[in-house]
Design a protein around this motif. Sequence first.
Motif, PDB file in Angstrom:
ATOM      1  N   GLY C  31      27.073 -58.685 -56.867  1.00  0.00           N
ATOM      2  CA  GLY C  31      26.450 -57.729 -57.039  1.00  0.00           C
ATOM      3  C   GLY C  31      25.127 -58.111 -58.170  1.00  0.00           C
ATOM      4  N   ALA C  32      24.278 -57.274 -58.662  1.00  0.00           N
ATOM      5  CA  ALA C  32      22.825 -57.568 -59.465  1.00  0.00           C
ATOM      6  C   ALA C  32      23.535 -57.788 -61.023  1.00  0.00           C
ATOM      7  CB  ALA C  32      22.059 -56.575 -59.463  1.00  0.00           C
ATOM      8  N   ALA C  33      22.892 -58.470 -61.734  1.00  0.00           N
ATOM      9  CA  ALA C  33      23.001 -58.684 -63.080  1.00  0.00           C
ATOM     10  C   ALA C  33      23.634 -57.672 -63.777  1.00  0.00           C
ATOM     11  CB  ALA C  33      21.754 -59.067 -63.961  1.00  0.00           C
ATOM     12  N   ALA C  34      23.027 -56.410 -63.849  1.00  0.00           N
ATOM     13  CA  ALA C  34      23.699 -55.347 -64.312  1.00  0.00           C
ATOM     14  C   ALA C  34      25.090 -55.156 -64.275  1.00  0.00           C
ATOM     15  CB  ALA C  34      22.811 -54.178 -64.051  1.00  0.00           C
ATOM     16  N   GLN C  91      31.164 -47.389 -61.657  1.00  0.00           N
ATOM     17  CA  GLN C  91      30.761 -46.088 -61.211  1.00  0.00           C
ATOM     18  C   GLN C  91      29.278 -46.210 -61.208  1.00  0.00           C
ATOM     19  OE1 GLN C  91      33.573 -43.508 -61.367  1.00  0.00           O
ATOM     20  NE2 GLN C  91      32.467 -42.722 -59.490  1.00  0.00           N
ATOM     21  N   GLY C  92      28.674 -45.895 -60.198  1.00  0.00           N
ATOM     22  CA  GLY C  92      27.209 -45.896 -60.220  1.00  0.00           C
ATOM     23  C   GLY C  92      26.373 -47.152 -59.942  1.00  0.00           C
ATOM     24  N   HIS C  93      27.073 -48.278 -59.861  1.00  0.00           N
ATOM     25  CA  HIS C  93      26.503 -49.424 -59.486  1.00  0.00           C
ATOM     26  C   HIS C  93      26.733 -49.818 -58.109  1.00  0.00           C
ATOM     27  CE1 HIS C  93      25.643 -51.131 -63.840  1.00  0.00           C
ATOM     28  NE2 HIS C  93      26.769 -50.378 -63.850  1.00  0.00           N
ATOM     29  N   ALA C  94      25.660 -50.300 -57.596  1.00  0.00           N
ATOM     30  CA  ALA C  94      25.733 -51.068 -56.297  1.00  0.00           C
ATOM     31  C   ALA C  94      26.604 -52.390 -56.237  1.00  0.00           C
ATOM     32  CB  ALA C  94      24.619 -51.057 -55.426  1.00  0.00           C
ATOM     33  N   TYR C  95      27.687 -52.525 -55.608  1.00  0.00           N
ATOM     34  CA  TYR C  95      28.214 -53.876 -55.925  1.00  0.00           C
ATOM     35  C   TYR C  95      29.475 -54.114 -54.790  1.00  0.00           C
ATOM     36  CZ  TYR C  95      32.338 -51.360 -57.508  1.00  0.00           C
ATOM     37  OH  TYR C  95      33.376 -50.479 -57.359  1.00  0.00           O
ATOM     38  N   SER C  96      29.914 -55.217 -54.760  1.00  0.00           N
ATOM     39  CA  SER C  96      31.052 -55.537 -53.765  1.00  0.00           C
ATOM     40  C   SER C  96      31.982 -56.064 -54.475  1.00  0.00           C
ATOM     41  CB  SER C  96      30.541 -56.328 -52.715  1.00  0.00           C
ATOM     42  OG  SER C  96      31.518 -57.043 -51.904  1.00  0.00           O
ATOM     43  N   LEU C  97      33.457 -55.600 -54.314  1.00  0.00           N
ATOM     44  CA  LEU C  97      34.479 -56.167 -55.007  1.00  0.00           C
ATOM     45  C   LEU C  97      35.458 -56.245 -53.690  1.00  0.00           C
ATOM     46  CD1 LEU C  97      35.779 -56.793 -57.847  1.00  0.00           C
ATOM     47  CD2 LEU C  97      37.172 -54.806 -57.236  1.00  0.00           C
ATOM     48  N   VAL C  98      35.826 -57.541 -53.544  1.00  0.00           N
ATOM     49  CA  VAL C  98      36.941 -57.566 -52.368  1.00  0.00           C
ATOM     50  C   VAL C  98      37.910 -58.535 -52.919  1.00  0.00           C
ATOM     51  CG1 VAL C  98      36.952 -58.718 -50.282  1.00  0.00           C
ATOM     52  CG2 VAL C  98      35.057 -57.786 -50.534  1.00  0.00           C
ATOM     53  N   ASP C  99      39.058 -57.976 -52.722  1.00  0.00           N
ATOM     54  CA  ASP C  99      40.321 -58.640 -52.859  1.00  0.00           C
ATOM     55  C   ASP C  99      40.616 -59.852 -52.142  1.00  0.00           C
ATOM     56  OD1 ASP C  99      43.024 -59.310 -53.284  1.00  0.00           O
ATOM     57  OD2 ASP C  99      43.861 -57.503 -53.350  1.00  0.00           O
ATOM     58  N   VAL C 100      40.529 -60.907 -52.574  1.00  0.00           N
ATOM     59  CA  VAL C 100      40.788 -62.300 -51.860  1.00  0.00           C
ATOM     60  C   VAL C 100      42.044 -62.898 -52.393  1.00  0.00           C
ATOM     61  CG1 VAL C 100      38.574 -62.659 -51.268  1.00  0.00           C
ATOM     62  CG2 VAL C 100      39.298 -63.671 -53.463  1.00  0.00           C
ATOM     63  N   SER C 101      42.994 -62.341 -52.807  1.00  0.00           N
ATOM     64  CA  SER C 101      44.140 -62.950 -53.717  1.00  0.00           C
ATOM     65  C   SER C 101      44.875 -63.866 -52.692  1.00  0.00           C
ATOM     66  CB  SER C 101      45.234 -61.920 -53.894  1.00  0.00           C
ATOM     67  OG  SER C 101      44.430 -61.234 -55.015  1.00  0.00           O
TER      68      SER C 101
END
Lengths: 98, 998, 181, 417
Positions: C31-34, C91-101
């Motif tokens: 995602g972006a810096a923010a 919340q409210g951010h555009a991002y991607s969180l993917v579990d790669v455990s």
Amino acid sequence: MLLIQCPYCGLRPELEFAYAGQAHVARPADPSATTPDQWTEFLYLRDNTRGIHAERWRHVRGCARFFNALRDTTTDQFLATYRAGESMPVLQQAGQKP
Amino acid sequence: MSGRRIQQGGRVDRSRAIRFTFDGKGYSGFAGDTLASALLANGVQVFGRSFKYHRPRGVIAAGSEEPNALVTVMRDEARCTPNLRATQVELYDGLVARSQNRWPSLDFDVQAVNDLLSPLLPSAFYYKTFMWPRAAWHKLYEPVIRRAAGLGESPTLPDPDRYSQRFAHCDVLVVGAGPAGLAAALTASASGARVMLCDEQPEFGGSLLDEPAATIDGATTADWIRDSMATLRSRANVTLLTRTTAFGYFPHNLIGLNERITEHLPAPAADMPRERLWQVRAARVLIAAGSIERPLVFPGNDRPGVMLASAARTYLHRYGVAVGQNVVLVTGSDAAYAAALDLHAAGVRVALIADVRADATGAPLDLARQAGIEVVTGATVLGTRGRLGVREVTIGVLARGTVNDTRRVKCDALLLSGGYTPSVHLFSQSRGKLEFNEARQAFLPSVSAEPESSAGSCRGIDGYTQVLNDGARVGAASALAAGYSVAAPEYRVQALEFGMHGLPGVLPQASPLQPARAFVDFQNDVTSKDLALAMREGFESVEHIKRYTTTGMATDQGKTSNMNALAFVAGELGRTIPKVGLTTFRMPYTPVTFGIFAGYDRGDLFDPVRTTSMHDWAVQQGAVFEDVGQWKRARYFPRSGEDMHAAVDRECKAVRTGVGMFDASTLGTIEVVGPDAATFLSRLYVNGFSTLAVGRSRYGILLRDDGFIYDDGVIARIAGERFHVTTTTGGAARVFGMMEDYLQTEWPDLRCWLTSTTEQWAVIAVQGPRARDVLAPLVSDVDLSAAALPHLGVTQGRICGVPMRLFRMSFTGELGYEVNVPADYGLAVWEAIHAAGQPHGITPYGTETMHVLRAEKGYIIVGQETDGTVTPDDAGLGWAIAKSKPDFVGKRSLARETMHAPDRKQLVGLLTVDPKVVLEEGAQIVATPGQHAPMKMIGHVTSSYHSAVLGRSIALALLRGGRARIGETLYVPMPGGEIAVQVTATVFYDVEGARLHG
Amino acid sequence: MVDAALRRIVSLPTAAWLDSPVPAARFILRGAAATRAAAGQGFGLSLPETACRATTDGNRAALWLGPDEQLLLAPDGEAELIEASLARALQGHAYSLVDVSHRQVGIGLHGPRAEWLLQSQCPLPLNLRDFPAGMCTRTVFGKAEIVLWRPAEQVFRLEVWRSFATYVVELLCEIDRESVA
Amino acid sequence: MRKFSGWTLLKEAFGGQQGWTPQWRRVAPQAEYDAIIIGGGGHGLAAAYYLASEHGITRTAVLEKGWIGGGNTGRNTTIIRSNYLFDESAALYDHALKLWEDLSQVLNYNVMFSPRGVMMLAHTVHDVQVAKRHIHANRGNGVDNEWLSPEEAKAYCPPLNIERNIRYPVLGAALQRRGGTARHDAVAWGYARAADAIGVDIIENCEVTGLVRDASGAMEAVQTSRGLIRCRRVGVSAAGNTSVVLGLAGVRLPLESFPLQALVSEPVKPVVPCVVMSGSIHAYISQSDKGELVIGAGTDAYTSYTQRGALHVNSHTLSAVCELFPAFRRMRMLRNWGGIVDVTPDRSPIIARTPVPGLYVNCGWGTGGFKATPGAGHLLAWTMARDEPHPINAPFTIERFRDGHLIDEAAAAAVAH
């Protein structure tokens, strides 16, 4: 094995990079509006410069970013690298035009 | 045979005698000997036979420039190494060496008849003959020539030795540990810079090792070298590499080094690598490669016993070997006088010094004469005699084109010196520019292309004091350029040394037509007459002359011959040497063992063997595997007595009638997440995804912008902004790269991101009418009913308590599920499903069954039904294209007229008229029977199998205008006759597709 | 909770300088810096802004892999917790969180030979000046892509996709057979 | 032209080989020619030879900026084969192969064409499918190609490793017996000598610096480092430098120039009796008459005019060779070099008219140019002489990229599933 200045990670060995062809070949915003020749130009025609070549690399086994580079294809020396989206740097040396 | 070892001197260890054999005969040498020095010490003069004329040849040099003395060293049956230079083979106890390119023996070689035929065999004679009859070249002449050519014999057994590789980085890499290199390394390392120093010899010191009588700042050379080495060894910032050749200079200051680790040991430890490749990236390279003495070119200059003057000196001082007892020196340089004086001092008779320079004068001549050695100036050599070794040399004095005072001088060794050629090989490989130096008559480094410098005699510096100081200064400058500061010390050397200047070329003769030949390139048997012939035939470019005569193309790459050839050509053409120009210096400097390039890449380390979580289970079940990219995939699971056909039939039936399970983990998986994920996928794939509901999936086709199918897969919407995208196994990496490319460079405004999750998931396909029954007891938080989870539905829940993404999908046409669980759970879940499926007869199946089942349904496999020239419409997948989208990757290309031509190859089904006949994949299709080549081929079979469920063969094919030909009978020509086939639609089984909705 | 017995870590050769692989919770955050600032609060560790550097706090670490890509590492079992707290923080951010455990295997190397072993087949300079403690990057080792992180001077951690782990460790063991001399 | 034969060689033996004369004349360019070929490699020299010999256009010049045969002609691995997949390609390469078969006799210059067989290995199920498709397609086109089991492959090439326990075992091979090798330099010199004998001027050290067009836009003259030469029919056969030369006339082509490396070992006695190629583990190998193992692989990754490649590309190639021939680990690399190959998007060549009337091009041969030498020259000559393509090169136009009629040999071998 070249040594390439990744704009994000610094000088890194070529083994980490993938070459990705001529730079600044933008995909037409509306391909359907292009003539056959314009579309062919985008798909296939490349400068194949003998001299200073603006080209894309991807630091695929590093930060994974695509970026641009100016390289002299007669010596394989890099003159500059810059991030995708940035405009081509102007080279100072006389007689060198991108 | 007379022993040539002198009573004392040399750096060999006389307390350690070493036994070895050469051509089956036993000899003895000392520790520290090379094979060449030991054989010379034993009075051996003939080392090998030349490439073309099979002339007997001796050793002419003492180092890596040796062109003649090539031998095969046999450690054991599998460890035979051909073409080694005897001058570089270090003696070890039990060493077995053999001469080459001779039969039956070195002293009597049948092919020496070539020498008598030499008037018939000038350079490039083979281009002018052997042309009739046409087939005779390949069948008759070529085999004879091939057997005659070659040097040693290739090893035949797999090489059991290990090879190593390392990357290294340093501030200053010093190539060559002679006086300049040592001084440079001492100075540069004193600055704190990380220094690597390498030298091809077993011992550092270079030419200083030949100067036992010289002193450096008052210390003997031996002491100075020892102290210098101690200093270097004490510095943690220094890496020292002996027996290590810098063989290649690659862009951006990458240097390839070849380190020889065990070759000199009698019994290397099993784990020790034989050799190592170093890839050194240096901030600065300092080349201190020294220079190589040139022989002189005159008739009969190739007899055994003819040797470089510097080599004679090396054999004397380093190995305690006198190369003769009665020697003649022919020289064009002052430097060689040292060899004559040293040999004289060692008790060798120096019969004559023939100086080819008419104006030679000064200290070296005076010293020689004072020692009682006769010196003739303005001399030339008219010929030599001696069958297996030089016995006599004919000398004359040349004045105004005529030769006077001709006389024959007996000798058993003839020493030559034409002066020295600076070793600019690496500099030139770096693409640095050379410049011809008139005074030195040599090419010297001029303009650098890489961050490097040369020091010492490789850049034309003459005299030990100057060379050492140059090394120190350039060492300091290199350190400074790498960011370290140090002052260069000053050295003072006292030595018996004279200028290295000389004159390249062919010694002038009274008449141009001498019966004997003057050799320029010893190994390739190129004479001055061959060079003249090439010029006579119009070859004037130095590259042409090299290729036409093969001068400089032998295994020594012309180290001793190129300058002589060049000077001769220049003289004949009436041009200056720089005008004629040099041939290219090519990597490697000396030959490099293939093994170090392969390094660890052997067996399973040749390429990573990628396996899935369930791999070991499949191995235990006796699965047969196939390689798909780097993956190992189970192809089928034979039971005892089954062949592939039987196993696949059984597996297919199980899926169609009961249930089967399949490991689909190798398919690529990409998680596409973000507010613009749907937009991104819609722009990329031919299908639309904006309307895809959460919990649903869709078959997606990916084109390149050229309009041809690139990949396919299933795309599922896991959540509003989260998609689970699958790719083909082979396409996983390239599709990911393509997606990143479009996202980063074409549509950077899109807010979505990619993560490869191929290896996060173990994927177990459970397929068949009983699939639901198998899974039902294992899953929780999931409703498996057709209503809740219809075909192409996707849900998340748990299986065996493990989190799961469950896809209702089918590549078999049956009711099917794909269970995705985090990979570490894959095996346990697989085993649980297998156990739970036992009552239902669950059958594991492999890729072959998967292929048959999907072919029965007419589903394509990218790479099998497609070949980079197939559009979605060609593949019968035009329905997948979202017509309303303004654009997607490849859409514009699909609009080209030719993409809709009715005669494009289209995917169809084929049924052989004889249902038992299974077509061969790749077989061609013709419309009319009875054709002979060239046939009018209208298509080819892409997939072909025996279908168990249909009890007959089926095939898919790409066929010109195929869909319009459905119902026609066509023919597949095979070597055994034509096979009649009927064109059908692509779906062979369950045409309505009812089963997958079960 | 998942029955731990169901989990099968890739089994690898052993060596004195090699730690046996330990399961971990792993995420790729893009995602972006923010996003990073907010995510740092959710993860309890400020994420690295400097290229090729890792930040650590206790047993959590964040590795800079690219300008918009971070690898988050935490002890096994914390995945659901982390996912939830990051979701709250972002919340409210555009991002991607993917579990790669399970995507990759953590291979630990320690001791004085670690750098030497890696330098054999890794083209990056691994001396402490060029690759100091705290540095991390994606790179190559032989024919495998790896994430290489140096938590301490004589400690390396390789994060390797699971199907490459056997290759990487077998190659390390092959190199180890050579004497240093 | 002094005839070459064993007889003349014998006669010369008695005269110290003094009677030979230049194989081609050293001439200054004339003011005007009927045809000019830019590029003195094998292709260009062949084109000039056929222009003069088959089309009577003897006022032809070949302009070479360096020395003839110094580009890819002298920098390749000399493999000759015609077992290409698509009908168009098979016809093109087999046309060349047929010319190879009696080229020595036609040119009276022994080019050492040696049909020792080209064996292409299959290592995977997919490789086998692709190989069989090639075999069937080739047979239909009258091009010989046959399937060998691993054991048959080993019988044909004894040092080949067919053990099943290697990483990518050999599952079989496609063998084209008519394929083989030839002596690269001799091809250039043989064409030069034969062309010279019928009037063609071969002008070395003559770099083209401009392509001059008349008011109508058609070719009018060629500006060179040795002066202006008038000519209304100009063929460009400049391999890796094609883009640079055509750029002088403002013509852009879908070409990119990549380094292609090759290497030889030290010479050894005969050990590899044929050509062995492995597409999927990237290496090919044969043995020269001199005894050197001649080894190559694919191009380097990035465009370059430096005529050198990377060490790691070499390593990759030699790893593959050592895997296929484990005894060769002890062999040693003697020489390594690089060429510049011009590659089209579909990896097939262009032999065609350009948009500039009177300007023709033969390019885009990628890694496959040497084998096509006689055919490419023959077809370029035909196209220049008649201002229209021969049926064999008619599909190899520039327009095929616009129209989507690609002849994609590379994609046909791609792997997925």
